[in-house]
Design a protein around this motif. Structure first.
Motif, PDB file in Angstrom:
ATOM      1  N   TRP A 137      51.527  46.751  80.218  1.00 21.09           N
ATOM      2  CA  TRP A 137      51.361  46.622  78.777  1.00 21.09           C
ATOM      3  C   TRP A 137      52.709  46.384  78.105  1.00 21.09           C
ATOM      4  O   TRP A 137      52.836  45.494  77.261  1.00 21.09           O
ATOM      5  N   VAL A 138      53.744  47.153  78.465  1.00 21.75           N
ATOM      6  CA  VAL A 138      55.085  46.978  77.895  1.00 21.75           C
ATOM      7  C   VAL A 138      55.600  45.580  78.217  1.00 21.75           C
ATOM      8  O   VAL A 138      56.104  44.864  77.340  1.00 21.75           O
ATOM      9  N   GLN A 139      55.463  45.185  79.484  1.00 20.76           N
ATOM     10  CA  GLN A 139      55.969  43.879  79.928  1.00 20.76           C
ATOM     11  C   GLN A 139      55.327  42.740  79.146  1.00 20.76           C
ATOM     12  O   GLN A 139      56.012  41.892  78.596  1.00 20.76           O
ATOM     13  N   PHE A 140      54.008  42.741  79.108  1.00 22.05           N
ATOM     14  CA  PHE A 140      53.315  41.608  78.497  1.00 22.05           C
ATOM     15  C   PHE A 140      53.257  41.694  76.963  1.00 22.05           C
ATOM     16  O   PHE A 140      53.469  40.703  76.277  1.00 22.05           O
ATOM     17  N   TYR A 141      52.939  42.869  76.432  1.00 18.63           N
ATOM     18  CA  TYR A 141      52.727  42.997  74.992  1.00 18.63           C
ATOM     19  C   TYR A 141      54.035  43.052  74.215  1.00 18.63           C
ATOM     20  O   TYR A 141      54.181  42.384  73.196  1.00 18.63           O
ATOM     21  N   ILE A 142      55.002  43.837  74.693  1.00 19.23           N
ATOM     22  CA  ILE A 142      56.250  44.002  73.947  1.00 19.23           C
ATOM     23  C   ILE A 142      57.271  42.931  74.319  1.00 19.23           C
ATOM     24  O   ILE A 142      57.802  42.239  73.453  1.00 19.23           O
ATOM     25  N   ILE A 143      57.540  42.775  75.595  1.00 16.61           N
ATOM     26  CA  ILE A 143      58.608  41.868  76.010  1.00 16.61           C
ATOM     27  C   ILE A 143      58.180  40.412  75.873  1.00 16.61           C
ATOM     28  O   ILE A 143      58.899  39.594  75.306  1.00 16.61           O
ATOM     29  N   GLU A 144      56.980  40.072  76.386  1.00 20.41           N
ATOM     30  CA  GLU A 144      56.546  38.676  76.374  1.00 20.41           C
ATOM     31  C   GLU A 144      55.703  38.322  75.145  1.00 20.41           C
ATOM     32  O   GLU A 144      55.318  37.170  74.980  1.00 20.41           O
ATOM     33  N   ASP A 145      55.378  39.317  74.305  1.00 22.06           N
ATOM     34  CA  ASP A 145      54.650  39.112  73.054  1.00 22.06           C
ATOM     35  C   ASP A 145      53.297  38.416  73.249  1.00 22.06           C
ATOM     36  O   ASP A 145      52.939  37.502  72.525  1.00 22.06           O
ATOM     37  N   MET A 146      52.552  38.864  74.246  1.00 23.55           N
ATOM     38  CA  MET A 146      51.214  38.312  74.519  1.00 23.55           C
ATOM     39  C   MET A 146      50.168  39.098  73.730  1.00 23.55           C
ATOM     40  O   MET A 146      50.295  40.315  73.585  1.00 23.55           O
ATOM     41  N   PRO A 147      49.109  38.448  73.289  1.00 21.41           N
ATOM     42  CA  PRO A 147      48.022  39.167  72.617  1.00 21.41           C
ATOM     43  C   PRO A 147      47.260  40.049  73.617  1.00 21.41           C
ATOM     44  O   PRO A 147      47.205  39.757  74.809  1.00 21.41           O
ATOM     45  N   VAL A 148      46.640  41.100  73.102  1.00 15.91           N
ATOM     46  CA  VAL A 148      45.912  42.048  73.948  1.00 15.91           C
ATOM     47  C   VAL A 148      44.776  41.341  74.694  1.00 15.91           C
ATOM     48  O   VAL A 148      44.542  41.608  75.879  1.00 15.91           O
ATOM     49  N   LYS A 167      48.347  52.788  74.308  1.00 15.49           N
ATOM     50  CA  LYS A 167      48.338  54.086  73.629  1.00 15.49           C
ATOM     51  C   LYS A 167      49.073  55.133  74.463  1.00 15.49           C
ATOM     52  O   LYS A 167      49.914  55.885  73.940  1.00 15.49           O
ATOM     53  N   GLU A 168      48.797  55.165  75.762  1.00 17.80           N
ATOM     54  CA  GLU A 168      49.465  56.128  76.642  1.00 17.80           C
ATOM     55  C   GLU A 168      50.953  55.807  76.789  1.00 17.80           C
ATOM     56  O   GLU A 168      51.787  56.714  76.826  1.00 17.80           O
ATOM     57  N   ALA A 169      51.283  54.522  76.865  1.00 15.80           N
ATOM     58  CA  ALA A 169      52.693  54.128  76.991  1.00 15.80           C
ATOM     59  C   ALA A 169      53.466  54.552  75.746  1.00 15.80           C
ATOM     60  O   ALA A 169      54.575  55.104  75.854  1.00 15.80           O
ATOM     61  N   ARG A 170      52.901  54.333  74.571  1.00 17.16           N
ATOM     62  CA  ARG A 170      53.576  54.735  73.333  1.00 17.16           C
ATOM     63  C   ARG A 170      53.748  56.247  73.269  1.00 17.16           C
ATOM     64  O   ARG A 170      54.797  56.750  72.866  1.00 17.16           O
ATOM     65  N   ARG A 171      52.716  56.998  73.695  1.00 13.17           N
ATOM     66  CA  ARG A 171      52.793  58.450  73.694  1.00 13.17           C
ATOM     67  C   ARG A 171      53.931  58.928  74.607  1.00 13.17           C
ATOM     68  O   ARG A 171      54.752  59.766  74.204  1.00 13.17           O
ATOM     69  N   LYS A 172      54.024  58.359  75.793  1.00 15.48           N
ATOM     70  CA  LYS A 172      55.085  58.754  76.727  1.00 15.48           C
ATOM     71  C   LYS A 172      56.473  58.367  76.201  1.00 15.48           C
ATOM     72  O   LYS A 172      57.427  59.130  76.336  1.00 15.48           O
TER      73      LYS A 172
END
Length: 180
Positions: A137-148, A167-172
């Protein structure tokens, strides 16, 4: 009526109520008498420019005074709109829009600089705290800016599953930031 025989003062005394009539008819509040003065100037200009062969003087006064008052109202409204727009822009720039509330007081959020995307040490330290799916999720959504939706399609899972990873990644990551 010949302009040379009747002075403006006499015309003014006879027609002053026309100004008040139009101010009242247009529902104008005139505490500083700006509109009255504008009506007086309009009457003076109408008196000077009047041509008897074009129609009655009273009709020309009514037309001129009313239109000058409307023009002044429009001018003041434009100025007020510009002022309000300027105040809104200035307030937006000063406040930045993002705030948090503590009791009755609001505070601006402090803007944190975005993490550098090229810093491999930074991303390796983040990856060590996440599961494989959370890292995707971090790789694709944040770094590569891909839609969900696109991430879900690529990984062969539902959109809700990808949102859950996020959601879990943000919590951690929040918990990790609090420890720092």
């Amino acid at each position: 009526m010949d302009k040379n025989k009747v002075t403006f003062e006499e015309i003014f005394r006879q027609n002053e109520r026309r100004i008040h009539y139009h101010i009242h008819k247009l529902n104008i509040s005139d505490p500083h008498r700006e509109f009255y003065q504008e009506g007086l100037v309009a009457m003076w200009n109408a008196y000077r420019a009047y041509r008897p062969d074009k129609g009655p003087l009273a009709t020309y006064f009514n037309y001129t005074i009313r239109n000058r008052l409307i023009d002044l109202m429009r001018k003041q409204n434009r100025e007020k709109e510009k002022e309000n727009m300027y105040l809104y822009e200035a307030e937006s720039q000063m406040e930045g829009g993002n705030r948090y509330r503590l009791g009755d007081t609001t505070y601006p959020l402090i803007k944190v600089a975005d993490p550098p995307l090229e810093d491999s040490y930074y991303w390796k330290s983040i990856k060590s705290h996440l599961t494989e799916k959370q890292w995707k999720w971090v790789q694709f959504y944040i770094i590569e800016d891909m839609p969900v939706k696109e991430i879900a399609k690529q990984e062969g899972v539902t959109v809700e599953a990808v949102k859950s990873w996020g959601k879990e990644a943000r919590r951690k990551l929040r918990a990790q930031l609090k420890e720092m």
